[in-house]
Scaffold this active site. Structure first.
Site, PDB file in Angstrom:
ATOM      1  N   LYS A  26       0.982  -1.237   0.324  1.00  0.00           N
ATOM      2  CA  LYS A  26      -0.141   0.279  -0.346  1.00  0.00           C
ATOM      3  C   LYS A  26       0.786   0.943   0.016  1.00  0.00           C
ATOM      4  CE  LYS A  26      -3.869  -0.491   2.029  1.00  0.00           C
ATOM      5  NZ  LYS A  26      -4.761  -0.417   3.158  1.00  0.00           N
ATOM      6  N   ARG A  96      -2.565   2.623   8.907  1.00  0.00           N
ATOM      7  CA  ARG A  96      -3.586   1.711   8.037  1.00  0.00           C
ATOM      8  C   ARG A  96      -1.961   0.978   7.711  1.00  0.00           C
ATOM      9  NH1 ARG A  96      -7.260   1.828   3.721  1.00  0.00           N
ATOM     10  NH2 ARG A  96      -8.776   4.353   4.483  1.00  0.00           N
ATOM     11  N   GLY A 105      -7.771  -7.669   4.506  1.00  0.00           N
ATOM     12  CA  GLY A 105      -8.858  -7.464   6.244  1.00  0.00           C
ATOM     13  C   GLY A 105      -7.648  -8.260   7.451  1.00  0.00           C
ATOM     14  N   MET A 107      -5.173  -7.248   9.049  1.00  0.00           N
ATOM     15  CA  MET A 107      -4.599  -6.810   9.833  1.00  0.00           C
ATOM     16  C   MET A 107      -5.835  -5.370  10.212  1.00  0.00           C
ATOM     17  SD  MET A 107      -0.426  -7.180   9.000  1.00  0.00           S
ATOM     18  CE  MET A 107      -0.995  -6.667   7.365  1.00  0.00           C
ATOM     19  N   ARG A 340      -4.156  -1.092  -6.830  1.00  0.00           N
ATOM     20  CA  ARG A 340      -2.929  -2.465  -6.164  1.00  0.00           C
ATOM     21  C   ARG A 340      -3.202  -3.430  -7.420  1.00  0.00           C
ATOM     22  NH1 ARG A 340      -5.994  -4.374  -0.605  1.00  0.00           N
ATOM     23  NH2 ARG A 340      -7.874  -4.484  -1.774  1.00  0.00           N
ATOM     24  N   HIS A 456      -4.343 -43.156  -1.954  1.00  0.00           N
ATOM     25  CA  HIS A 456      -4.723 -43.423  -2.913  1.00  0.00           C
ATOM     26  C   HIS A 456      -5.946 -42.421  -3.810  1.00  0.00           C
ATOM     27  CE1 HIS A 456      -7.603 -46.716  -5.174  1.00  0.00           C
ATOM     28  NE2 HIS A 456      -6.172 -47.201  -5.718  1.00  0.00           N
ATOM     29  N   SER A 765      13.120 -41.749 -14.054  1.00  0.00           N
ATOM     30  CA  SER A 765      12.155 -41.340 -14.364  1.00  0.00           C
ATOM     31  C   SER A 765      12.178 -41.421 -12.406  1.00  0.00           C
ATOM     32  CB  SER A 765      11.433 -42.340 -14.751  1.00  0.00           C
ATOM     33  OG  SER A 765      10.203 -40.876 -14.403  1.00  0.00           O
ATOM     34  N   CYS A 832       7.782 -38.530 -12.173  1.00  0.00           N
ATOM     35  CA  CYS A 832       6.784 -39.128 -12.322  1.00  0.00           C
ATOM     36  C   CYS A 832       5.605 -39.203 -11.163  1.00  0.00           C
ATOM     37  CB  CYS A 832       6.328 -40.203 -13.457  1.00  0.00           C
ATOM     38  SG  CYS A 832       7.037 -41.843 -12.314  1.00  0.00           S
ATOM     39  N   TYR A 852      11.830 -33.917 -18.514  1.00  0.00           N
ATOM     40  CA  TYR A 852      10.785 -33.932 -18.758  1.00  0.00           C
ATOM     41  C   TYR A 852       9.872 -34.617 -17.929  1.00  0.00           C
ATOM     42  CZ  TYR A 852      10.155 -39.147 -18.351  1.00  0.00           C
ATOM     43  OH  TYR A 852      10.881 -40.232 -18.049  1.00  0.00           O
TER      44      TYR A 852
END
Ligand code: PEP
Ligand code: MG
Length: 876
Positions: A26, A96, A105, A107, A340, A456, A765, A832, A852
């Site tokens: 701010k 502020r 909101g 603080m 902002r 799972h 992998s 992977c 990859y």
């Protein structure tokens, strides 16, 4: 000590980023607006460094800061021609908070400082508006009482409500100056009663205590929680902005409003905002009066509207982004109070980024960096209708995004049965096992009471692109009576619930969803991302349906085909069970022969879809008992079908039982003990290639992957098995087959001995699910029980099963990469584990120079964007 107090107009650092670190978001933006010559009420910012000092020095504000603040107040007095604490021309100020990133909101703020019993009269005389002056004073007592003196707000609110009731009015605006006079007295009595002190009349005391209170609010419970959720470091601290007050509630030539420079919901380039004539900022958000559309201001106050429009353009040009703005009009003069970068939906983010490239405000590189890859999920799955009413009955982990509603079912078979009757279901399980796969397929969504983000249920659901809320410990499931409880709610089988896998919420009843549409802008961003990224993006997939989805999302190959998932199909599981229960090699081979055609057809289908792209097929990995029946009824069914006795099966199950199945007879250990299983799988792969060739389907080069390797000898033996099988099929089908053999690196020993292992591997992998599990020694299925405590105690920053632990697991990946490539320069490296779809982990993979990443189909677009960002960030 460094400079600690900065006048607006003084940015405090060379770059915007640096100035935000020092001045907070701010403060930096107010300073920036002042510098641009925009109308900003005069003020100054106390740096975030003071917050650090404050906490290190017994919550004291340094003397130097107090003195400098006084000097700055003098300057504000000169500019505004008012005086702080003066009884005829009082200066009022606001205090502020403002941290580096916005924490809306979380603080505290105190407005109207400088009012006391005397100055309020001065304000009344000066503005010739007694009602306004008294209303402002009571607001100060209320805010100061709450924020600085710690008196709960309801004490004040109740006084107002009771008074209105006695007077028979509804709105605050109906109260007169005299009414407020009475309430001010009552408010002051509350302060006296609660603090045993009078409300402070000394304005300097008001100011100092308010600055301290803002610093203290950095460590309020809600601010701490917000930081934890959003990974904001505790040491950043907040800055404090002290500024002359301006008023939008001094008459009909005053107004206050909020605005976005573009539509934050759909991204359209249009002014979007609301305002109220004769009101204060909080009235716009409080909802007590209905604000007007900002566009109507072009008629009510056209001069100000035109001025605002011009400023919006200036700010967008400066920040090169959509702005979220607060302004006030005081006696026909516009004041800018805040700007902002505005929060926006994923859809809006994409449209704004693409439009801004077209408007030449930003480059396409910047456009790529603007979009949070994680938010793309919301564009790819149905989402809950924001406007719909929701009754939340429980929460859990947001394991797989999207929303779904359906009738509660507690078993996979019931889910399947209901699907046949065209009914939609949510499968509710304590936890899921591979046996539930049919029900997971049939259900619209999955809810589990246990299990983390890589349980799972979570992995499978993400793979299927199905919504899943996992680990909702509030729900208590009673399978026997087919009911689950959550707090006071009791949900029976057949009751309809809705789950939101994006937020982890479970709701009662059907909450309507909307199908998001993927516009042309989406694919534009994706194609820009593809231009920059170096990491290839593959998918984890084993069904034709998932593979097709992944291809549509731009997958460049399959990085992990978990062949065991192909075994759970209803028609095959019996042969799998026969194979496991066989006592002799002969019997086992007979069962495997039945599985071969199924497996071969699966590969033909997948190879066809992948059309020449690489496909990594992992040979069987899980411990065998996972495939065996669990309940007595299931055992009976299997016994009947296989012509075996119930007891025979039961004793085989006991034999196969393991204390630590994750570290037991699984992965390549199965291939060593039962080479015939891997032989059948390789045969299926090579036969599938032969068939593809016959059908003139473009041939893929399969990458055959051996799981859970920890020694070179294992891969050496199994590589031979693959080679021999290839030779057999080449001879049998008279074709030349090209393939690679590689290994997963998912055990610490494999990473350390990567050089030996690479002798026999064409690729590695990284199976980071198991690698995280084995590096930490934390079970991936049980971590949910204590992960929260670890995050709470700052032992973990993030769940290591979600975002890669760079210092431990990451180090092992680096070691394996280095040692593997030392042995074999051409070694192909990928990941992977679930981390392959996590943007922070993808950034690590880019730095670690992998080739990859592979992730579940619905994460493919996320990974493409994250990979481009990772590359661009590395280059910066
Ligand atoms: C892994 O361990 O990271 C992996 C991909 O294998 P799975 O999740 O199937 O154990
Ligand atoms: Mg694994």
């Amino acid at each position: 000590m460094d400079k600690l107090v900065y006048r607006f107009n003084n940015l405090g650092g060379t770059t915007d980023k640096k100035s935000k670190d020092v001045l907070g978001g701010k403060g930096a933006n107010l300073a920036q607006m002042a510098k641009l010559g925009l109308p900003v009420p005069p003020g100054f910012t106390i740096s975030t460094k003071v917050c650090e000092y404050f906490y290190k020095n017994n919550k004291k504000i340094p003397k130097k800061v107090i003195n400098q603040s006084k000097k700055e107040i003098n300057l504000i007095e000169k500019i505004t021609k008012n005086k702080f604490g003066d009884s005829s021309n009082p200066l009022l100020i606001s205090v502020r908070s403002g941290s580096r990133v916005s924490m809306p909101g979380m603080m505290d703020t105190i407005l109207n400082l400088g009012l006391n019993d005397k100055t309020v009269i001065g304000l009344k005389n000066k503005t010739r508006n007694g009602r306004f002056a008294k209303d402002s004073y009571r607001r100060l007592i209320q805010m100061y009482g709450n924020v600085v003196l710690g008196i709960e707000s309801h004490y004040f609110e109740e006084l107002i409500e009771n008074y209105k009731l006695t007077k028979g009015v509804i709105q605050d605006t109906e109260l007169t100056e005299e009414d407020w006079d009475g309430l001010i007295k009552n408010f002051k009595d509350v302060v006296k009663e609660k603090t045993k002190k009078e409300f402070p009349q000394n304005v300097n005391e008001q100011l100092l205590k308010s600055i301290g209170a803002v610093f203290l609010s950095w460590n309020s419970k809600r601010a701490k929680t917000y930081r934890k959720i959003n990974y904001i470091p505790d040491h950043w601290g907040t800055a404090v902005n002290v500024q002359a007050m301006v008023f939008g509630n001094m008459g009909e030539d005053c107004a206050t409003g909020v605005a976005f420079t573009r539509n934050p919901s759909n991204g359209k380039k249009e002014i979007f905002g609301e305002y109220l004539i004769n009101a204060q900022g909080e009235d716009v958000v409080a909802g007590t009066r209905t604000p007007k559309n900002l566009l109507s201001m072009s008629k009510s106050i056209p001069k100000i509207f035109q001025q605002l429009k011009k400023i919006f353009k200036q700010l967008e040009k400066k920040y090169k982004d959509m702005q979220d703005i607060e302004f006030t009009v005081e006696n026909n003069k516009l004041w800018m109070l805040q700007t902002r970068s505005g929060k926006r939906t994923a859809k809006a983010a994409i449209k704004i980024a693409v439009d801004m490239v077209q408007e030449k405000l930003i480059s396409n590189r910047e456009a790529i960096l603007r979009i949070d890859p994680n938010t793309l999920d919301t564009l790819l799955h149905p989402t809950l209708d924001e406007k719909a009413e929701k009754k939340v009955i429980a929460t859990g982990l947001p394991a797989s995004p999207g929303a779904a509603s359906g009738k509660v079912t507690f078993s996979a078979d019931d889910a399947e049965r209901l699907k046949e009757q065209m009914q939609e279901t949510i499968l509710v399980r304590i936890e899921t096992s591979p046996e539930d796969i049919n029900g997971m397929h049939a259900a619209k969504g999955i809810l589990t009471a246990r299990g983390g983000m890589t349980s799972h249920a979570a992995v499978i659901a993400r793979g299927m692109g199905k919504p899943c809320v996992s680990g909702s410990s509030e729900i208590k499931i009673d399978y026997k009576n087919k009911v689950f409880k959550s707090g006071d709610y009791e949900i029976k089988e057949g009751d309809v619930i809705t789950i939101d896998g994006g937020s982890g919420k479970v709701m009662f009843g059907k909450v309507p969803t909307v199908k998001p549409d993927i516009t042309g802008d989406f694919s534009k961003i994706m194609s820009w991302a593809d231009q920059y990224r170096k990491l290839k993006v593959r998918t984890n997939s084993e069904t034709p349906a998932d593979t097709r989805i992944a291809r549509d999302f731009g997958a460049e190959g399959i990085g992990l085909c978990r062949t065991e998932h192909m075994f759970f199909d209803e028609k095959r599981i019996i042969s799998v069970r026969q194979m496991i229960l066989s006592k002799t090699l002969e019997d086992r081979k007979e069962a495997l022969a039945k599985l071969l055609p199924y497996q071969k057809n699966d590969f033909v289908e997948i190879f066809k879809i992948m059309n020449g792209l690489p496909v990594t097929v992992r040979l069987l990995d899980p411990p065998l008992h996972e495939f065996l029946p669990k309940t007595d009824k299931d055992i009976d069914d299997v016994a009947k079908e296989l012509n075996m006795s119930h007891n025979d099966i039961k004793s085989r199950i006991t034999e196969l039982h393991e204390q630590n199945p994750m570290l037991g007879h699984r992965g390549c250990r199965l291939g060593i003990s039962f080479p015939e299983i891997y032989h059948m799988q390789c045969e299926a792969i090579f036969e599938a290639l032969a068939e593809c060739k016959k059908k003139r389907i473009k041939l893929v080069i399969p990458e055959i992957m051996i799981p859970l390797v920890s020694t070179a000898a294992e891969i050496q033996i199994l590589r031979n098995l693959v080679n021999n099988t290839a030779k057999e099929i080449q001879k049998k089908r008279s074709i030349k087959i090209k393939y690679y053999v590689g290994t997963m690196i998912e055990l610490p020993r494999a990473a350390i001995r990567a050089k030996d292992i690479a002798k026999y591997a064409d690729f590695f992998s990284f199976g980071t699910n198991d690698l995280t599990q084995t590096t930490y020694g934390i079970s991936r299925d049980d971590s949910g029980k204590f992960l929260n405590d670890y995050v709470e105690n700052k032992i973990f920053n993030k769940d290591p099963f979600v975002s890669i632990d760079e210092r431990g697991v990451g180090e092992l990946i680096k070691i394996a990469t280095e040692r593997g490539r030392l042995e074999k320069k051409s070694l192909k490296l990928g990941i992977c584990g679930e981390h392959g779809g996590d943007p922070a982990s993808i950034e690590f993979c880019e730095r670690a120079k992998l080739n990859y990443i592979s992730c579940s189909p619905y994460r493919v677009p996320v990974a493409r964007l994250a990979a481009a960002q990772a590359y661009l960030k590395k280059k910066k």
